[in-house]
Enzyme design. Structure first.
Site, mmCIF file in Angstrom:
data_model
loop_
_atom_site.group_PDB
_atom_site.id
_atom_site.type_symbol
_atom_site.label_atom_id
_atom_site.label_comp_id
_atom_site.label_asym_id
_atom_site.label_seq_id
_atom_site.Cartn_x
_atom_site.Cartn_y
_atom_site.Cartn_z
ATOM 1 N N ILE A 1 -11.542 -2.549 -13.998
ATOM 2 C CA ILE A 1 -12.851 -1.323 -12.928
ATOM 3 C C ILE A 1 -12.175 -0.254 -13.462
ATOM 4 O O ILE A 1 -13.808 0.946 -12.911
ATOM 5 C CB ILE A 1 -12.487 -1.987 -11.605
ATOM 6 C CG1 ILE A 1 -13.647 -2.495 -11.056
ATOM 7 C CG2 ILE A 1 -11.954 -1.534 -10.578
ATOM 8 C CD1 ILE A 1 -13.998 -3.022 -9.590
ATOM 9 N N ASN B 1 3.411 -2.873 -15.529
ATOM 10 C CA ASN B 1 4.466 -2.017 -14.447
ATOM 11 C C ASN B 1 4.769 -3.371 -13.737
ATOM 12 O O ASN B 1 4.355 -3.960 -13.006
ATOM 13 C CB ASN B 1 3.331 -1.128 -13.387
ATOM 14 C CG ASN B 1 2.635 -0.257 -14.207
ATOM 15 O OD1 ASN B 1 3.069 0.313 -14.712
ATOM 16 N ND2 ASN B 1 1.467 0.224 -14.116
ATOM 17 N N GLY C 1 4.048 2.304 -10.020
ATOM 18 C CA GLY C 1 2.851 2.252 -10.435
ATOM 19 C C GLY C 1 2.077 0.984 -9.945
ATOM 20 O O GLY C 1 0.995 0.786 -9.906
ATOM 21 N N GLN C 2 3.145 0.718 -9.884
ATOM 22 C CA GLN C 2 2.215 -1.752 -9.573
ATOM 23 C C GLN C 2 1.541 -1.144 -8.447
ATOM 24 O O GLN C 2 2.185 -1.517 -7.018
ATOM 25 C CB GLN C 2 3.226 -2.522 -9.941
ATOM 26 C CG GLN C 2 2.350 -3.991 -9.106
ATOM 27 C CD GLN C 2 3.338 -5.039 -9.710
ATOM 28 O OE1 GLN C 2 4.759 -4.675 -9.807
ATOM 29 N NE2 GLN C 2 2.869 -6.379 -10.432
ATOM 30 N N HIS D 1 0.303 -8.400 -14.583
ATOM 31 C CA HIS D 1 -1.075 -7.759 -15.519
ATOM 32 C C HIS D 1 -0.739 -7.363 -16.407
ATOM 33 O O HIS D 1 0.308 -5.801 -16.213
ATOM 34 C CB HIS D 1 -2.467 -7.832 -14.479
ATOM 35 C CG HIS D 1 -1.610 -6.370 -12.883
ATOM 36 N ND1 HIS D 1 -1.071 -6.433 -12.427
ATOM 37 C CD2 HIS D 1 -1.932 -5.221 -13.665
ATOM 38 C CE1 HIS D 1 -0.637 -5.455 -11.669
ATOM 39 N NE2 HIS D 1 -1.954 -4.228 -13.038
ATOM 40 N N HIS E 1 -1.341 -4.534 -19.458
ATOM 41 C CA HIS E 1 -2.425 -3.407 -19.349
ATOM 42 C C HIS E 1 -2.854 -3.052 -20.810
ATOM 43 O O HIS E 1 -2.205 -3.254 -21.577
ATOM 44 C CB HIS E 1 -2.423 -2.131 -18.868
ATOM 45 C CG HIS E 1 -2.158 -1.828 -17.849
ATOM 46 N ND1 HIS E 1 -3.591 -1.716 -17.033
ATOM 47 C CD2 HIS E 1 -1.463 -2.138 -16.660
ATOM 48 C CE1 HIS E 1 -3.141 -1.065 -15.439
ATOM 49 N NE2 HIS E 1 -1.464 -1.682 -15.526
HETATM 50 P P1 5GP Z 1 -1.483 -1.505 -11.508
HETATM 51 O O1 5GP Z 1 -1.234 -0.189 -11.043
HETATM 52 O O2 5GP Z 1 -0.653 -2.367 -10.820
HETATM 53 O O3 5GP Z 1 -0.512 -2.102 -12.929
HETATM 54 O O4 5GP Z 1 -2.908 -1.942 -12.362
HETATM 55 C C1 5GP Z 1 -3.478 -1.959 -11.839
HETATM 56 C C2 5GP Z 1 -5.319 -2.268 -12.198
HETATM 57 O O5 5GP Z 1 -5.764 -2.718 -11.640
HETATM 58 C C3 5GP Z 1 -5.302 -0.824 -12.061
HETATM 59 O O6 5GP Z 1 -5.729 -0.946 -13.256
HETATM 60 C C4 5GP Z 1 -6.390 -0.520 -10.777
HETATM 61 O O7 5GP Z 1 -7.671 -0.036 -12.298
HETATM 62 C C5 5GP Z 1 -7.205 -2.663 -11.718
HETATM 63 N N1 5GP Z 1 -8.351 -2.863 -9.950
HETATM 64 C C6 5GP Z 1 -8.209 -2.643 -9.167
HETATM 65 N N2 5GP Z 1 -9.290 -3.645 -8.591
HETATM 66 C C7 5GP Z 1 -9.596 -4.536 -9.838
HETATM 67 C C8 5GP Z 1 -11.437 -4.856 -9.613
HETATM 68 O O8 5GP Z 1 -11.192 -5.776 -8.533
HETATM 69 N N3 5GP Z 1 -11.796 -4.774 -10.920
HETATM 70 C C9 5GP Z 1 -11.183 -4.975 -11.574
HETATM 71 N N4 5GP Z 1 -11.330 -5.149 -12.964
HETATM 72 N N5 5GP Z 1 -9.911 -4.080 -12.125
HETATM 73 C C10 5GP Z 1 -9.428 -3.491 -11.265
#
Ligand code: 5GP
Length: 119
Positions: free
Chosen positions: A33, A92, A98-99, A105, A107
């Protein structure tokens, strides 16, 4: 709280919308997003694992799932036109790096210069 009551758990169950680009019986891939690059897609397992620390060394199922996430990432990156320019896969593991969503997941990030270390 239900163990999979994360944003991604809701996306998996269709309770929250997402731009899906790939899915099968084990994983789902959808657009981030808040894209950090022209292509920014997340690949998540349907099974709730918090991150790689949740993968048991004696679980062939979990280890196969991690391999499947990587194979799907490469396939999706190809479909997104990144075969020539390449892509980065980021996973992450923990709030300290930064998780922010505690459902594992990966990226897929690409489509701009991601040379490392930055010049
Ligand atoms: P993290 O920081 O945990 O590695 O990555 C989480 C990712 O999830 C971030 O890049 C953030 O933009 C994405 N994200 C968070 N909420 C949502 C959502 O509701 N929909 C989508 N498509 N991505 C999301």
């Amino acid at each position: 709280m239900d163990k999979n009551d994360t944003i991604f758990g809701k996306i998996l169950r269709g309770e929250l919308p997402s731009e899906r680009v790939y899915e099968d019986d084990k994983v789902l891939a959808f657009k981030d997003i808040n894209a950090a690059a022209p292509v920014h897609i997340l690949v998540i397992p349907r099974k709730h694992l918090v991150n790689l620390f949740d993968v048991e060394m004696d679980s062939e199922e979990d280890k196969a799932l991690v391999g499947h996430i990587m194979a799907v990432a490469a396939q999706v990156a190809k479909e997104q036109g990144l075969e020539e320019s390449g892509f980065r896969l980021v996973l992450n593991n923990g709030a300290g790096v930064g998780q922010t969503v505690f459902h594992m997941h990966a990226h897929i990030i690409g489509g701009r210069d991601l040379s490392w270390p930055p010049g």
